[in-house]
Each structure stands twice: as C-alpha cells, then as structure tokens.
Scaffold this motif. Structure first.
Motif, mmCIF file in Angstrom:
data_model
loop_
_atom_site.group_PDB
_atom_site.id
_atom_site.type_symbol
_atom_site.label_atom_id
_atom_site.label_comp_id
_atom_site.label_asym_id
_atom_site.label_seq_id
_atom_site.Cartn_x
_atom_site.Cartn_y
_atom_site.Cartn_z
ATOM 1 N N PRO A 1 -27.663 -4.698 -4.445
ATOM 2 C CA PRO A 1 -26.639 -5.560 -5.040
ATOM 3 C C PRO A 1 -27.031 -7.025 -4.869
ATOM 4 N N PRO A 2 -26.662 -7.894 -5.818
ATOM 5 C CA PRO A 2 -27.035 -9.310 -5.730
ATOM 6 C C PRO A 2 -26.608 -9.969 -4.421
ATOM 7 N N ALA A 3 -25.447 -9.563 -3.910
ATOM 8 C CA ALA A 3 -24.955 -10.147 -2.653
ATOM 9 C C ALA A 3 -24.582 -9.005 -1.711
ATOM 10 N N LEU A 4 -25.465 -8.727 -0.750
ATOM 11 C CA LEU A 4 -25.184 -7.670 0.215
ATOM 12 C C LEU A 4 -24.129 -8.145 1.205
ATOM 13 N N LYS A 5 -23.099 -7.365 1.392
ATOM 14 C CA LYS A 5 -22.069 -7.723 2.361
ATOM 15 C C LYS A 5 -22.354 -7.055 3.700
ATOM 16 N N SER A 6 -21.598 -7.423 4.687
ATOM 17 C CA SER A 6 -21.737 -6.843 6.029
ATOM 18 C C SER A 6 -21.241 -5.396 6.017
ATOM 19 N N PRO A 7 -21.899 -4.479 6.723
ATOM 20 C CA PRO A 7 -23.011 -4.680 7.670
ATOM 21 C C PRO A 7 -24.395 -4.519 7.032
ATOM 22 N N TYR A 8 -24.425 -4.345 5.707
ATOM 23 C CA TYR A 8 -25.691 -4.029 5.045
ATOM 24 C C TYR A 8 -26.658 -5.205 5.075
ATOM 25 N N TYR A 9 -26.119 -6.421 4.904
ATOM 26 C CA TYR A 9 -26.978 -7.599 4.955
ATOM 27 C C TYR A 9 -27.658 -7.707 6.320
ATOM 28 N N GLU A 10 -26.892 -7.490 7.384
ATOM 29 C CA GLU A 10 -27.445 -7.596 8.724
ATOM 30 C C GLU A 10 -28.506 -6.527 8.976
ATOM 31 N N ARG A 11 -28.270 -5.332 8.479
ATOM 32 C CA ARG A 11 -29.250 -4.257 8.668
ATOM 33 C C ARG A 11 -30.550 -4.570 7.946
ATOM 34 N N ARG A 12 -30.441 -5.089 6.721
ATOM 35 C CA ARG A 12 -31.649 -5.422 5.961
ATOM 36 C C ARG A 12 -32.402 -6.571 6.638
ATOM 37 N N SER A 13 -31.674 -7.558 7.111
ATOM 38 C CA SER A 13 -32.308 -8.690 7.790
ATOM 39 C C SER A 13 -33.015 -8.245 9.067
ATOM 40 N N ALA A 14 -32.358 -7.330 9.808
ATOM 41 C CA ALA A 14 -32.959 -6.833 11.044
ATOM 42 C C ALA A 14 -34.240 -6.060 10.747
ATOM 43 N N PHE A 15 -34.219 -5.293 9.671
ATOM 44 C CA PHE A 15 -35.427 -4.554 9.293
ATOM 45 C C PHE A 15 -36.571 -5.508 8.992
ATOM 46 N N GLY A 16 -36.289 -6.548 8.204
ATOM 47 C CA GLY A 16 -37.325 -7.512 7.860
ATOM 48 C C GLY A 16 -37.887 -8.204 9.088
ATOM 49 N N ALA A 17 -36.991 -8.582 10.014
ATOM 50 C CA ALA A 17 -37.431 -9.258 11.236
ATOM 51 C C ALA A 17 -38.320 -8.339 12.072
ATOM 52 N N GLU A 18 -37.946 -7.057 12.173
ATOM 53 C CA GLU A 18 -38.738 -6.102 12.942
ATOM 54 C C GLU A 18 -40.082 -5.843 12.268
ATOM 55 N N ARG A 19 -40.044 -5.623 10.974
ATOM 56 C CA ARG A 19 -41.259 -5.277 10.227
ATOM 57 C C ARG A 19 -42.288 -6.397 10.288
ATOM 58 N N TYR A 20 -41.881 -7.605 9.929
ATOM 59 C CA TYR A 20 -42.841 -8.707 9.883
ATOM 60 C C TYR A 20 -43.100 -9.296 11.265
ATOM 61 N N GLY A 21 -42.106 -9.210 12.138
ATOM 62 C CA GLY A 21 -42.318 -9.680 13.505
ATOM 63 C C GLY A 21 -43.401 -8.892 14.206
ATOM 64 N N ALA A 22 -43.440 -7.570 13.963
ATOM 65 C CA ALA A 22 -44.462 -6.723 14.572
ATOM 66 C C ALA A 22 -45.859 -7.094 14.083
ATOM 67 N N LEU A 23 -45.926 -7.693 12.880
ATOM 68 C CA LEU A 23 -47.210 -8.101 12.312
ATOM 69 C C LEU A 23 -47.546 -9.546 12.632
ATOM 70 N N GLY A 24 -46.648 -10.211 13.387
ATOM 71 C CA GLY A 24 -46.880 -11.600 13.745
ATOM 72 C C GLY A 24 -46.666 -12.562 12.598
ATOM 73 N N ILE A 25 -45.830 -12.155 11.629
ATOM 74 C CA ILE A 25 -45.566 -12.985 10.451
ATOM 75 C C ILE A 25 -44.186 -13.609 10.575
#
Length: 221
Positions: A81-105
């Motif tokens: 959806p164009p605007a993810l509401k809570s808690p979905y936005y937070e889950r997606r953001s956490a995934f991105g942080a974990e995924r790229y953080g593990a790669l040092g990005i």
C-alpha cells in the motif's frame, strides 16, 4: 523432515551454491505442490521452471539491464500500500535495518542498497528458478491461492534439503523473463523464486516474527 521443522527452517536464502538441482526432485516437489488448496479447485497458478542455459541467458540479460541503468518495467500490481500503517510500517523498517545492517550498509547509502538488490536478478547464484504467473482476470481469492501454492512449494523444497527465496523483484524485470519463458498473453508475473542448495558460508540475520498475541486472538469460553 518434520512439518514443523520445514516451516521453521524455511527462510529467504540469499546465497546458493552452483550444485545442480536434479530435475526429478523439482518434478516431485511440483507434483506434490499441485495438491495445495485453491477455491473450487481452480489451481490458478502457472509456473515456469528455468535451469541451465536458459537461466544463464536470463541472468545475462537482467545483468545487462542493471549495468546500463535500464529503468524497471512498470509493475502490474501494487507490492505494498502507498502508506503502510502501524504495525506493518515498523515491521518493514525493522526488516530493512536488519537486512542491510548485517551487510554493513547504512540506511542512506542508496547506491550500496541498489547493488545488493541487483543480486535478485542473478538469483543469488541459484542454479534453478521458478516464475509464477496468474491469469490477469483472476481476483483476490485466486491470488491468495497462489500464495498457498508457493508456500507449499517452499516447504516441500525444505523436505528435499533445498532452500529458496521468493522474489517479487522479478516483476520489475517481467519483460526480460517473458523473453526467455514466452508466457501466453493474459498472464501476470507475480514473482520469481530462486531454488538451490544454500551456501552456508554466506552470513545472514534471521528475521524475527511478531509474538503470537500480536497476530492471533483466541475467542473461547
């Protein structure tokens, strides 16, 4: 493999060896996956399995598009959806942080993120790929059937000692996929799926899941 073990060990693997996947194993998995549920037994999925030279050619063409900065193909469905509401936005953001953080990005290193995303179109080195289509006339219930079919495929792959990675990213290179698999008119590419033996030397961070009481409510006496 126990069903519970297959479910909990399944994850989106983003690093594969070049060890070939026997065709008879893929045929066994997909024959069994045909028993996945679908409303009124429509079985709305259309799957193409690509290996060998055709897959090498697909990776080559996709790689050339990445290298030349060719724009993505226009999506035929909305990924989120164009605007993810809570808690979905937070889950997606956490995934991105974990995924790229593990790669040092870092979060603002867009160029590095794009380079990492480009691995999608090389199937993360996997020697087999599945591309799942659905008739564009189908409705939301049939798209749900598609998800049940794909989950069944991934669990059966785990039972065979194989790993997978479902990839909606391929919908952005759908025209390149069509050049190789030649689907009939009227089909929409939902996703690709990389299939193979996991490269256990590739580091990863296992994405967590929400606690049960956040997603499930028991209504009883």
């Amino acid at each position: 493999m126990d069903v519970y073990e297959a479910v909990t060990s399944r994850r989106a693997v983003r690093g594969f060896t070049d060890r070939p996947v026997p065709r008879e194993v893929l045929e066994r998995v997909l024959s069994a996956a045909a028993w996945a549920p679908s409303a009124s037994n429509l079985q709305p999925w259309r799957a193409y399995v690509v290996t060998g030279e055709p897959l090498a050619e697909l990776k080559k063409r996709a790689g050339e598009r990445v290298a030349t900065g060719d724009p993505w193909d226009e999506r035929e469905y909305e990924t989120y959806p164009p605007a993810l509401k809570s808690p979905y936005y937070e889950r997606r953001s956490a995934f991105g942080a974990e995924r790229y953080g593990a790669l040092g990005i870092s979060r603002d290193d867009w160029e590095a993120r794009q380079r990492t995303a480009a691995d999608n179109w090389q199937c993360f080195g996997a020697p087999a790929a599945l591309f799942c289509y659905i008739d564009r006339d189908m409705g939301r219930p049939q798209w749900a059937d598609l998800g049940m079919f794909l989950q069944t495929v991934m669990l059966l792959l785990r039972a065979e000692g194989l790993s997978s990675c479902p990839q909606m990213a391929w919908s952005m290179y759908r025209k390149t996929v069509a050049e190789v698999v030649s689907p009939p008119e009227g089909l929409i590419l939902f996703c690709g799926m990389s299939i193979g033996f996991e490269d256990v030397t590739v580091d990863y961070v296992r994405t967590g899941r929400a606690p049960l009481d956040e997603t499930v409510m028991f209504v009883d006496g």
